[in-house]
Scaffold this active site. Structure first.
Site, PDB file in Angstrom:
ATOM      1  N   ASP A 298      -4.789  99.619-111.284  1.00 25.40           N
ATOM      2  CA  ASP A 298      -5.120  99.852-112.687  1.00 25.40           C
ATOM      3  C   ASP A 298      -5.296 101.326-113.024  1.00 25.40           C
ATOM      4  O   ASP A 298      -5.100 101.729-114.166  1.00 25.40           O
ATOM      5  CB  ASP A 298      -6.384  99.079-113.060  1.00 25.40           C
ATOM      6  CG  ASP A 298      -6.127  97.578-113.185  1.00 25.40           C
ATOM      7  OD1 ASP A 298      -4.952  97.196-113.308  1.00 25.40           O
ATOM      8  OD2 ASP A 298      -7.095  96.800-113.156  1.00 25.40           O
ATOM      9  N   TYR A 382      -8.424  91.764-118.280  1.00 21.24           N
ATOM     10  CA  TYR A 382      -9.724  92.134-117.717  1.00 21.24           C
ATOM     11  C   TYR A 382     -10.318  93.348-118.422  1.00 21.24           C
ATOM     12  O   TYR A 382      -9.597  94.201-118.958  1.00 21.24           O
ATOM     13  CB  TYR A 382      -9.602  92.440-116.218  1.00 21.24           C
ATOM     14  CG  TYR A 382     -10.023  91.289-115.333  1.00 21.24           C
ATOM     15  CD1 TYR A 382     -11.352  90.896-115.251  1.00 21.24           C
ATOM     16  CD2 TYR A 382      -9.092  90.587-114.576  1.00 21.24           C
ATOM     17  CE1 TYR A 382     -11.750  89.848-114.442  1.00 21.24           C
ATOM     18  CE2 TYR A 382      -9.473  89.524-113.759  1.00 21.24           C
ATOM     19  CZ  TYR A 382     -10.813  89.160-113.698  1.00 21.24           C
ATOM     20  OH  TYR A 382     -11.201  88.113-112.901  1.00 21.24           O
TER      21      TYR A 382
END
Length: 642
Positions: A298, A382
């Site tokens: 990420d 998320y």
């Protein structure tokens, strides 16, 4: 106009100037896009000269460019001081790709909308209108068994969205994935293992029919500081209760802490020169043909800093809040301001110390406080919060919070060993959230060393006849290979970062102790593709000798990167660590076996670590903290022997 500090992040005007300098240098084409723009941080020695003598330090920006017409990419250095292009380095696809552009998600939707093979696969599943499908364009990873010829790829999963307000993660269109070439603008492969039922139960947690009526039992909690906060923020330097830290921000890493130090006896003593969450990886456990490749970096692939939320008072932050905006670059190289990206506040943290003494009747209590510096990001399904805590007693803590929505699939017998069923027919594959924090340590200066300390049993015998003795062992980690370590909670294993040239009043080396949580590291097989690319996540601790080029634990270019980059490459020469300028890299995180309670939205789960003074101070540094105020506690907290 005052020149910014050498470590200050690029301003909006500077980002604009970067683009102008590149245009003047004939670097840009109509099809050139900006993947990253950030400060190329100056050398430590240059910063020291600036702070000591006011010596000029050039402002240099690093820029990652991508030509979306032919896929050519380059790494460029732009000097803002003399307005020149200092260096241009081509990026070859086999070495990795620049991070994913925000606009490439729109490109994928255009490509998929024009692909008849994709439409046919949707019709097999009873979906006639492709606009009723939400497309998740996801980083492709790299698999040597799947030749990609250096293509810039994403892999695309689908979710049914009958209405724009639908929470799509409840309705995966499974058995189907497309591989998309972003430069050729075409679908290069569709993997279709057959139609399976699309889960129907709603996951729209903001729908009253799903959530139910709101509670009416909660009374207000008001947090006030009538005299204002105890901290100050001036020219990027945050000061609070003996602490001093310079705040930075990077569109890849997000919040960066520079020059973290503590004033003790009138001396500002350095502890950490630079701290950031340098990488995080989310590997999934489903080995099936549709999702075996799901492993997301990420930080390096999506750039956490550009995905920061604009925080809101009363929702994200409570109390007397100071917000700081962040400036990042968009795909066109223009500055974009993320308002309220960083939240700063102080909060009560329970009892600091307390004692009621039976010998003299003294009753003393002191309250702990902590300074909180945080930011929150959204990466697809998320959300992650990163909270740095500074405590009155010199403790430093990082807490990472994971929330949002679990990624989903169709639940059946094949996936059952690797996923939880969270709703009828809906699977949430097992996965991990593994973070790596880079700590450029400077405990009382740049000459540091690391010791591994753990408990040790003492066998019964002469010197321990009753068997009650135990002690601890300590050993110096003297080289980079030796300093690749695992936590051992059963042994209480911790790592002391010490300064061999500075002594406390009892003759010991001053230091800080890193206490890990000791949760599982990377669980993928050692010969797997993800293990090769995320080798940093296989160890709780790495220590390297400082090198300004070694910034990221998985390597500089993570998107579609080959194996072996980052920490394995940095440590191959096994450099000496005993009494050197050191960087400590700590991996920690969560292994997530989703619960029923994690659906349809996941309550926050937490992980992190602490750095606590260990021989850094000569005694408890909080003896001067005043007793709590207020008439309700004066008779109990102001120990006068009464």
């Amino acid at each position: 106009m005052t020149e910014p500090h050498p470590l200050a992040p690029l301003t909006a005007d500077e980002i604009t100037d970067v683009r102008k300098i590149l245009e003047a240098g004939d670097v840009l084409r109509e099809t050139t896009r900006f993947s990253y723009v950030g400060l190329a941080e100056p050398a430590k020695a240059a910063v020291a000269r600036y702070e000591r003598d006011g010596a000029e330090v050039e402002r240099v920006a690093r820029v990652l460019l991508l030509d979306v017409a032919d896929g050519a990419a380059e790494d460029v250095r732009v000097c803002l001081t003399d307005r020149t292009v200092r260096a241009r380095t081509p990026i070859r696809g086999e070495h990795g790709q620049v991070p994913v552009l925000a606009e490439e998600h729109d490109v994928v939707r255009e490509i998929m909308a024009a692909d008849e093979g994709w439409h046919a696969a949707l019709r097999k599943r009873g979906i006639e209108d492709p606009s009723h499908v939400y497309l998740a364009a996801l980083s492709a990873g790299r698999f040597e068994s799947i030749p990609d010829q250096g293509r810039r790829l994403v892999r695309v999963l689908a979710h049914w969205r009958p209405d724009p307000s639908t929470m799509v993660w409840a309705h995966p269109v499974d058995g189907l994935v497309a591989y998309v070439d972003l430069i050729a603008r075409k679908v290069v492969e569709i993997v279709d293992t057959g139609a399976v039922p699309i889960p129907e139960e709603s996951g729209d947690y903001d729908d009253p029919a799903v959530a139910g009526p709101p509670r009416t039992t909660q009374r207000p909690i008001e947090i006030t500081q009538p005299e204002g906060p105890s901290f100050t923020l001036e020219d990027g330097v945050l000061r609070w209760e003996n602490w001093s830290v310079r705040l930075g921000y990077d569109m890849r890493e997000g919040l960066v802490l520079h020059q973290l130090g503590f004033t003790d006896g009138g001396e500002l003593r350095p502890i950490v020169y630079r701290a950031s969450v340098a990488e995080m990886v989310v590997p999934y456990a489903d080995p099936g043909p549709i999702r075996f490749w799901q492993n997301y970096f990420d930080t390096g692939e999506y750039q956490l800093g550009r995905l920061a939320n604009s925080l809101e008072l009363g929702c994200d932050c409570l109390g007397e809040i100071t917000y700081v905006d962040a400036v990042v670059a968009d795909g066109g190289g223009e500055p974009t301001t993320i308002t309220n990206a960083i939240c700063i506040h102080e909060e009560d943290a329970g009892v600091l110390w307390k004692h009621t003494d039976p010998s003299n009747g003294s009753r003393q209590t002191r309250r702990q406080r902590r300074l909180v510096v945080s930011f929150f990001v959204t990466v697809g399904n998320y959300d992650y919060g990163f909270y740095w805590y500074l405590y009155l007693d010199g403790t430093i803590e990082l807490e990472c919070k994971a929330t949002g929505i679990v990624f989903t699939a169709h639940y059946d017998e094949r996936i059952a060993p690797y996923a939880s069923q969270v709703a009828p027919g809906l699977a949430a594959p097992y996965h991990q959230h593994l973070f790596n924090v880079r700590l450029d340590m400077s405990v009382d200066g740049d000459v540091n060393a690391v010791e591994e300390v753990e408990v040790a049993r003492v066998p019964m015998g002469e010197g321990n006849p009753f068997g009650n003795a135990f002690t601890r062992s300590a050993r110096r980690l003297t080289s980079e290979r030796e300093a690749q370590r695992m936590a051992a909670p059963e042994r209480g294993r911790v790592w002391h970062i010490v300064n061999p040239r500075r002594r406390n009043r009892l003759g010991g080396e001053t230091g800080y102790v890193l206490t890990p949580q000791g949760l599982p590291t990377l669980l993928a097989a050692e010969d797997s593709a993800i293990h090769g690319r995320a080798a940093f996540a296989a160890k709780h601790l790495w220590v390297t000798r400082y090198d300004e080029a070694e910034r990221f634990p998985a390597g500089d270019l993570v998107n579609q990167s080959p194996a072996g980059l980052g920490l394995p490459e940095y440590t191959k020469d096994d450099r000496d660590l005993d009494g050197a300028d050191l960087v400590v890299w700590h991996t920690f995180g969560l292994t997530h076996f989703p619960r029923l309670e994690d659906w349809p939205v996941m309550p926050v789960d937490r992980c992190g670590f602490t750095l606590r003074p260990a021989g850094f101070f000569d005694r408890n540094p909080t003896l001067d903290v005043p007793a709590p105020g207020g008439s309700h506690c004066e008779s109990h907290c102001h120990g006068d022997g009464a």
